[in-house]
Design a protein around this motif. Structure first.
Motif, mmCIF file in Angstrom:
data_model
loop_
_atom_site.group_PDB
_atom_site.id
_atom_site.type_symbol
_atom_site.label_atom_id
_atom_site.label_comp_id
_atom_site.label_asym_id
_atom_site.label_seq_id
_atom_site.Cartn_x
_atom_site.Cartn_y
_atom_site.Cartn_z
ATOM 1 N N ARG A 213 -19.980 19.095 -39.890
ATOM 2 C CA ARG A 213 -19.873 20.186 -38.925
ATOM 3 C C ARG A 213 -18.445 20.727 -38.888
ATOM 4 N NH1 ARG A 213 -23.357 18.578 -33.545
ATOM 5 N NH2 ARG A 213 -25.169 17.676 -34.596
ATOM 6 N N GLU A 215 -16.730 22.805 -36.440
ATOM 7 C CA GLU A 215 -16.880 23.363 -35.092
ATOM 8 C C GLU A 215 -15.939 24.543 -34.839
ATOM 9 O OE1 GLU A 215 -19.142 22.637 -32.979
ATOM 10 O OE2 GLU A 215 -19.812 20.558 -33.246
ATOM 11 N N LYS A 216 -14.973 24.746 -35.732
ATOM 12 C CA LYS A 216 -14.025 25.854 -35.519
ATOM 13 C C LYS A 216 -14.681 27.209 -35.756
ATOM 14 C CE LYS A 216 -10.033 23.109 -36.986
ATOM 15 N NZ LYS A 216 -8.945 22.974 -38.000
ATOM 16 N N THR A 218 -17.796 29.847 -35.673
ATOM 17 C CA THR A 218 -19.049 30.116 -34.975
ATOM 18 C C THR A 218 -19.616 31.445 -35.455
ATOM 19 O OG1 THR A 218 -17.890 31.176 -33.125
ATOM 20 C CG2 THR A 218 -18.375 28.828 -32.920
ATOM 21 N N GLU A 223 -21.216 28.811 -27.780
ATOM 22 C CA GLU A 223 -20.159 27.807 -27.858
ATOM 23 C C GLU A 223 -20.220 27.023 -29.163
ATOM 24 O OE1 GLU A 223 -20.158 25.338 -24.433
ATOM 25 O OE2 GLU A 223 -19.788 26.975 -23.024
ATOM 26 N N SER A 224 -21.416 26.855 -29.709
ATOM 27 C CA SER A 224 -21.561 26.033 -30.909
ATOM 28 C C SER A 224 -22.763 26.494 -31.726
ATOM 29 C CB SER A 224 -21.747 24.558 -30.526
ATOM 30 O OG SER A 224 -22.039 23.774 -31.669
ATOM 31 N N ASP A 225 -22.633 26.410 -33.042
ATOM 32 C CA ASP A 225 -23.767 26.687 -33.924
ATOM 33 C C ASP A 225 -24.625 25.443 -34.141
ATOM 34 O OD1 ASP A 225 -22.926 29.309 -34.305
ATOM 35 O OD2 ASP A 225 -21.676 28.784 -36.029
#
Length: 244
Positions: A213, A215-216, A218, A223-225
Motif C-alpha cells: 500500500r 498511502e501517500k 489517492t 481519505e484512503s484508496d
C-alpha cells in the motif's frame, strides 16, 4: 403490509450481499459518494446475469444538478439503450429545467427510450420547484415510482410532504422514501407516510486485500484508496426485521 426494500449499490460485490440480506430490488449505480452515477455497460451486464431480484440502473451522466445539456440528454438516451440491451429490469431517470420545473421534453424522450422497462424518477424531484405538478406529469406518462426525501435533507425530516405525496399518487404511482433511511427510522417513515417501499444504501467499508500500500497517493477526495465501499448485510437484515 409488506414493504419492499430497495438497496442502492455501486459495486458488483455488493449485489449478492444485498440480495441475501433481503433487498427486494437493486438500484445499480457507480459512485454512491456523489449520489450515484450511471453504471458501465459491463457492470450492467454482469449485474443482470447474477441478479435474483429486479435491477434498475440509474441514468445520471455526471454529479451535480439535474439541468442537462442536449449532449447530456443524448448520453442518457444511449445509456438507457445500453441498460435495455444489458437486460436490466428498469431505469432511474430525472431532469429539470433552469426554473426547477421538470424538463418534460427530456423526460418524455427518456420514457420513450425505456419502453418496456420499469421507470423510477429519482431525487431530482427534491430539487423541483413544482414537485406536485411534476408528480401529475409522471403519473400521466406511466412512471412507476418516485424516489424522494420529501424535499428535505433526510426522509425522516420530510415525512409531512411524503405523506401528501402518497395521498396524491395512491394507486397510480409509488412514493419511495429515501435519504437518511435507517433501521431506526424506517418503520416510523412507513407508518406515518403510508409508503409501501423504501430505499437505502446500507453501506459500509471493508479493508483492501492488497498487501502493498502506498498511502501517500489517492485517486480521489477520500481519505484512503484502501477502504472499499460495500453493502453492510447487517444493516439490511436489521431493516427487514424493523419493518416486519
Amino acid at each position: 403490509m409488506s414493504v419492499l426494500i430497495e438497496v442502492c449499490i455501486d459495486s458488483l460485490e455488493s449485489l449478492p450481499i444485498a440480495q441475501r440480506a433481503g433487498a427486494g430490488r437493486i438500484e445499480l449505480c457507480s459512485s454512491l459518494a456523489t449520489g450515484g452515477l450511471t453504471a458501465s455497460a459491463g457492470y450492467m451486464k454482469h449485474a443482470a446475469r447474477i441478479a435474483t431480484v429486479p435491477v434498475y440502473g440509474i441514468i445520471r451522466p455526471r454529479e451535480g444538478d439535474f439541468l442537462y445539456s442536449s449532449d447530456d440528454v443524448d448520453i442518457m438516451l444511449e445509456d438507457i439503450h445500453t441498460a435495455k440491451l444489458a437486460g436490466l429490469n428498469g431505469v432511474v431517470i430525472g431532469a429539470l429545467g433552469a426554473d426547477g420545473k421538470i424538463d418534460e421534453v427530456a423526460v418524455k424522450a427518456m420514457i420513450n427510450a425505456a419502453s418496456g422497462m420499469g421507470i423510477t424518477f429519482h431525487r431530482a424531484i427534491d430539487h423541483c420547484s413544482a414537485p406536485f405538478e411534476a408528480l401529475e406529469f409522471l403519473m400521466a406518462h406511466g412512471v412507476e415510482r418516485v424516489l424522494t426525501s420529501g424535499l428535505a435533507k433526510r426522509a425522516d425530516e420530510g415525512i409531512n410532504t411524503l405523506k401528501d405525496m402518497v395521498k396524491l399518487t395512491q394507486g397510480r404511482l409509488s412514493i419511495m422514501p429515501g435519504a437518511g433511511v435507517s433501521p431506526e427510522n424506517a418503520k416510523r417513515i412507513i407508518v406515518e407516510t403510508g409508503a409501501t417501499e423504501i430505499h437505502l444504501s446500507g453501506k459500509t467499508t471493508r479493508p483492501s486485500l492488497m498487501s502493498y500500500r502506498n498511502e501517500k497517493a489517492t485517486m480521489g477526495s477520500g481519505e484512503s484508496d484502501f477502504a472499499i465501499t460495500v453493502t453492510n448485510p447487517d444493516t439490511i437484515l436489521h431493516m427487514v426485521a424493523a419493518l416486519q
